[in-house]
Scaffold this motif. Structure first.
Motif, PDB file in Angstrom:
ATOM      1  N   ARG A  39      27.617  44.178 101.320  1.00 10.94           N
ATOM      2  CA  ARG A  39      26.299  43.557 101.420  1.00 10.94           C
ATOM      3  C   ARG A  39      25.401  44.278 100.410  1.00 10.94           C
ATOM      4  O   ARG A  39      25.444  45.505 100.295  1.00 10.94           O
ATOM      5  CB  ARG A  39      25.699  43.718 102.817  1.00 10.94           C
ATOM      6  N   VAL A  40      24.594  43.535  99.683  1.00 11.93           N
ATOM      7  CA  VAL A  40      23.705  44.110  98.681  1.00 11.93           C
ATOM      8  C   VAL A  40      22.283  44.052  99.215  1.00 11.93           C
ATOM      9  O   VAL A  40      21.843  43.022  99.735  1.00 11.93           O
ATOM     10  CB  VAL A  40      23.816  43.348  97.344  1.00 11.93           C
ATOM     11  N   GLY A  41      21.581  45.162  99.106  1.00 11.40           N
ATOM     12  CA  GLY A  41      20.188  45.231  99.536  1.00 11.40           C
ATOM     13  C   GLY A  41      19.344  45.858  98.447  1.00 11.40           C
ATOM     14  O   GLY A  41      19.763  45.952  97.293  1.00 11.40           O
ATOM     15  N   LYS A  42      18.156  46.290  98.829  1.00 10.62           N
ATOM     16  CA  LYS A  42      17.229  46.910  97.881  1.00 10.62           C
ATOM     17  C   LYS A  42      16.739  48.238  98.452  1.00 10.62           C
ATOM     18  O   LYS A  42      16.469  48.338  99.648  1.00 10.62           O
ATOM     19  CB  LYS A  42      16.004  46.016  97.655  1.00 10.62           C
ATOM     20  N   VAL A  43      16.635  49.218  97.580  1.00 14.71           N
ATOM     21  CA  VAL A  43      16.018  50.494  97.941  1.00 14.71           C
ATOM     22  C   VAL A  43      14.781  50.625  97.067  1.00 14.71           C
ATOM     23  O   VAL A  43      14.866  50.541  95.849  1.00 14.71           O
ATOM     24  CB  VAL A  43      16.969  51.688  97.700  1.00 14.71           C
ATOM     25  N   LEU A  44      13.647  50.813  97.720  1.00 12.69           N
ATOM     26  CA  LEU A  44      12.393  50.962  96.990  1.00 12.69           C
ATOM     27  C   LEU A  44      11.820  52.347  97.270  1.00 12.69           C
ATOM     28  O   LEU A  44      11.759  52.772  98.426  1.00 12.69           O
ATOM     29  CB  LEU A  44      11.381  49.908  97.437  1.00 12.69           C
ATOM     30  N   GLU A  45      11.412  53.034  96.228  1.00 12.23           N
ATOM     31  CA  GLU A  45      10.713  54.310  96.365  1.00 12.23           C
ATOM     32  C   GLU A  45       9.289  54.079  95.895  1.00 12.23           C
ATOM     33  O   GLU A  45       9.062  53.712  94.743  1.00 12.23           O
ATOM     34  CB  GLU A  45      11.399  55.402  95.552  1.00 12.23           C
ATOM     35  N   VAL A  46       8.347  54.249  96.798  1.00 16.56           N
ATOM     36  CA  VAL A  46       6.948  53.971  96.520  1.00 16.56           C
ATOM     37  C   VAL A  46       6.153  55.268  96.666  1.00 16.56           C
ATOM     38  O   VAL A  46       6.252  55.943  97.685  1.00 16.56           O
ATOM     39  CB  VAL A  46       6.404  52.910  97.505  1.00 16.56           C
ATOM     40  N   VAL A  47       5.385  55.623  95.643  1.00 23.27           N
ATOM     41  CA  VAL A  47       4.546  56.821  95.670  1.00 23.27           C
ATOM     42  C   VAL A  47       3.095  56.368  95.802  1.00 23.27           C
ATOM     43  O   VAL A  47       2.646  55.470  95.084  1.00 23.27           O
ATOM     44  CB  VAL A  47       4.738  57.668  94.393  1.00 23.27           C
ATOM     45  N   PHE A  48       2.381  56.979  96.736  1.00 22.42           N
ATOM     46  CA  PHE A  48       0.990  56.614  96.978  1.00 22.42           C
ATOM     47  C   PHE A  48       0.236  57.816  97.530  1.00 22.42           C
ATOM     48  O   PHE A  48       0.836  58.793  97.953  1.00 22.42           O
ATOM     49  CB  PHE A  48       0.892  55.425  97.945  1.00 22.42           C
ATOM     50  N   GLN A  49      -1.082  57.722  97.507  1.00 23.04           N
ATOM     51  CA  GLN A  49      -1.935  58.774  98.052  1.00 23.04           C
ATOM     52  C   GLN A  49      -2.432  58.350  99.431  1.00 23.04           C
ATOM     53  O   GLN A  49      -2.718  57.177  99.668  1.00 23.04           O
ATOM     54  CB  GLN A  49      -3.133  59.028  97.148  1.00 23.04           C
ATOM     55  N   GLU A  50      -2.528  59.325 100.320  1.00 21.20           N
ATOM     56  CA  GLU A  50      -3.060  59.069 101.662  1.00 21.20           C
ATOM     57  C   GLU A  50      -3.602  60.381 102.211  1.00 21.20           C
ATOM     58  O   GLU A  50      -3.241  61.454 101.741  1.00 21.20           O
ATOM     59  CB  GLU A  50      -1.977  58.490 102.561  1.00 21.20           C
ATOM     60  N   GLU A  51      -4.468  60.291 103.205  1.00 19.51           N
ATOM     61  CA  GLU A  51      -5.155  61.473 103.741  1.00 19.51           C
ATOM     62  C   GLU A  51      -4.217  62.445 104.451  1.00 19.51           C
ATOM     63  O   GLU A  51      -4.371  63.654 104.334  1.00 19.51           O
ATOM     64  CB  GLU A  51      -6.249  61.036 104.719  1.00 19.51           C
ATOM     65  N   ASN A  52      -3.258  61.915 105.227  1.00 15.02           N
ATOM     66  CA  ASN A  52      -2.366  62.790 105.986  1.00 15.02           C
ATOM     67  C   ASN A  52      -1.047  62.056 106.268  1.00 15.02           C
ATOM     68  O   ASN A  52      -0.900  60.870 105.950  1.00 15.02           O
ATOM     69  CB  ASN A  52      -3.023  63.257 107.289  1.00 15.02           C
ATOM     70  N   LEU A  53      -0.096  62.764 106.862  1.00 16.93           N
ATOM     71  CA  LEU A  53       1.237  62.214 107.096  1.00 16.93           C
ATOM     72  C   LEU A  53       1.209  61.004 108.028  1.00 16.93           C
ATOM     73  O   LEU A  53       1.909  60.025 107.803  1.00 16.93           O
ATOM     74  CB  LEU A  53       2.163  63.298 107.661  1.00 16.93           C
ATOM     75  N   LEU A  54       0.399  61.041 109.061  1.00 19.87           N
ATOM     76  CA  LEU A  54       0.325  59.927 110.006  1.00 19.87           C
ATOM     77  C   LEU A  54      -0.159  58.654 109.311  1.00 19.87           C
ATOM     78  O   LEU A  54       0.432  57.582 109.474  1.00 19.87           O
ATOM     79  CB  LEU A  54      -0.594  60.280 111.182  1.00 19.87           C
ATOM     80  N   LYS A  55      -1.195  58.767 108.507  1.00 23.22           N
ATOM     81  CA  LYS A  55      -1.705  57.603 107.773  1.00 23.22           C
ATOM     82  C   LYS A  55      -0.710  57.151 106.714  1.00 23.22           C
ATOM     83  O   LYS A  55      -0.583  55.960 106.432  1.00 23.22           O
ATOM     84  CB  LYS A  55      -3.065  57.904 107.160  1.00 23.22           C
ATOM     85  N   ALA A  56       0.004  58.094 106.121  1.00 22.49           N
ATOM     86  CA  ALA A  56       1.029  57.746 105.131  1.00 22.49           C
ATOM     87  C   ALA A  56       2.156  56.949 105.792  1.00 22.49           C
ATOM     88  O   ALA A  56       2.659  55.977 105.221  1.00 22.49           O
ATOM     89  CB  ALA A  56       1.580  59.004 104.473  1.00 22.49           C
ATOM     90  N   GLU A  57       2.540  57.340 106.993  1.00 23.12           N
ATOM     91  CA  GLU A  57       3.581  56.603 107.710  1.00 23.12           C
ATOM     92  C   GLU A  57       3.110  55.189 108.040  1.00 23.12           C
ATOM     93  O   GLU A  57       3.865  54.219 107.890  1.00 23.12           O
ATOM     94  CB  GLU A  57       3.972  57.339 108.984  1.00 23.12           C
ATOM     95  N   GLU A  58       1.877  55.048 108.467  1.00 27.72           N
ATOM     96  CA  GLU A  58       1.319  53.726 108.751  1.00 27.72           C
ATOM     97  C   GLU A  58       1.326  52.855 107.499  1.00 27.72           C
ATOM     98  O   GLU A  58       1.694  51.688 107.545  1.00 27.72           O
ATOM     99  CB  GLU A  58      -0.109  53.849 109.293  1.00 27.72           C
ATOM    100  N   LYS A  59       0.918  53.435 106.365  1.00 28.26           N
ATOM    101  CA  LYS A  59       0.890  52.679 105.115  1.00 28.26           C
ATOM    102  C   LYS A  59       2.298  52.285 104.696  1.00 28.26           C
ATOM    103  O   LYS A  59       2.534  51.158 104.255  1.00 28.26           O
ATOM    104  CB  LYS A  59       0.225  53.483 103.996  1.00 28.26           C
ATOM    105  N   ALA A  60       3.265  53.195 104.847  1.00 23.55           N
ATOM    106  CA  ALA A  60       4.649  52.899 104.480  1.00 23.55           C
ATOM    107  C   ALA A  60       5.183  51.734 105.315  1.00 23.55           C
ATOM    108  O   ALA A  60       5.897  50.866 104.803  1.00 23.55           O
ATOM    109  CB  ALA A  60       5.520  54.136 104.662  1.00 23.55           C
TER     110      ALA A  60
END
Length: 84
Positions: A39-60
Motif C-alpha cells: 500500500r502506498v501512502g504519504k509522509v509529510l514533515e511540516v515545520v511551524f511555530q507555536e507557543e508550546n507543545l500542547l498548542k503545537a499538537e493541536e495544530k498538527a
C-alpha cells in the motif's frame, strides 16, 4: 517562538483501490521479492511555530485533518518534536 516538526502519515482506507501500490507490488514480485501486499501512502514533515507543545499538537492535528481526504484516507500524527 518555538519551532516544531510534525510528521504526518496519510494512508488510503481499507477497501480503497491503490493502483500505485499494486504497481509497486508487481515490480517487487518481478524482481524476485515475493511480497504479499503493498500500500502506498504519504509522509509529510511540516515545520511551524507555536507557543508550546500542547498548542503545537493541536495544530498538527488540524493539519492532518486538513491534508487527508476523509472519504478515502486516514491520517496519523507519527511524531511531534521541538526543533532547536
Amino acid at each position: 517562538m518555538p519551532r516544531y516538526q510534525a510528521t504526518l502519515l496519510i494512508e488510503l482506507k481499507e477497501g480503497i483501490l491503490d493502483p500505485q501500490g499494486r504497481a509497486v507490488e508487481g515490480v517487487l514480485r518481478d524482481l524476485g521479492h515475493p511480497v504479499e501486499r503493498v500500500r502506498v501512502g504519504k509522509v509529510l514533515e511540516v515545520v511551524f511555530q507555536e507557543e508550546n507543545l500542547l498548542k503545537a499538537e493541536e495544530k498538527a492535528k488540524v493539519l492532518g485533518q486538513t491534508l487527508a481526504n476523509p472519504v478515502m484516507e486516514t491520517w496519523t500524527l507519527e511524531a511531534l518534536k521541538e526543533l532547536p
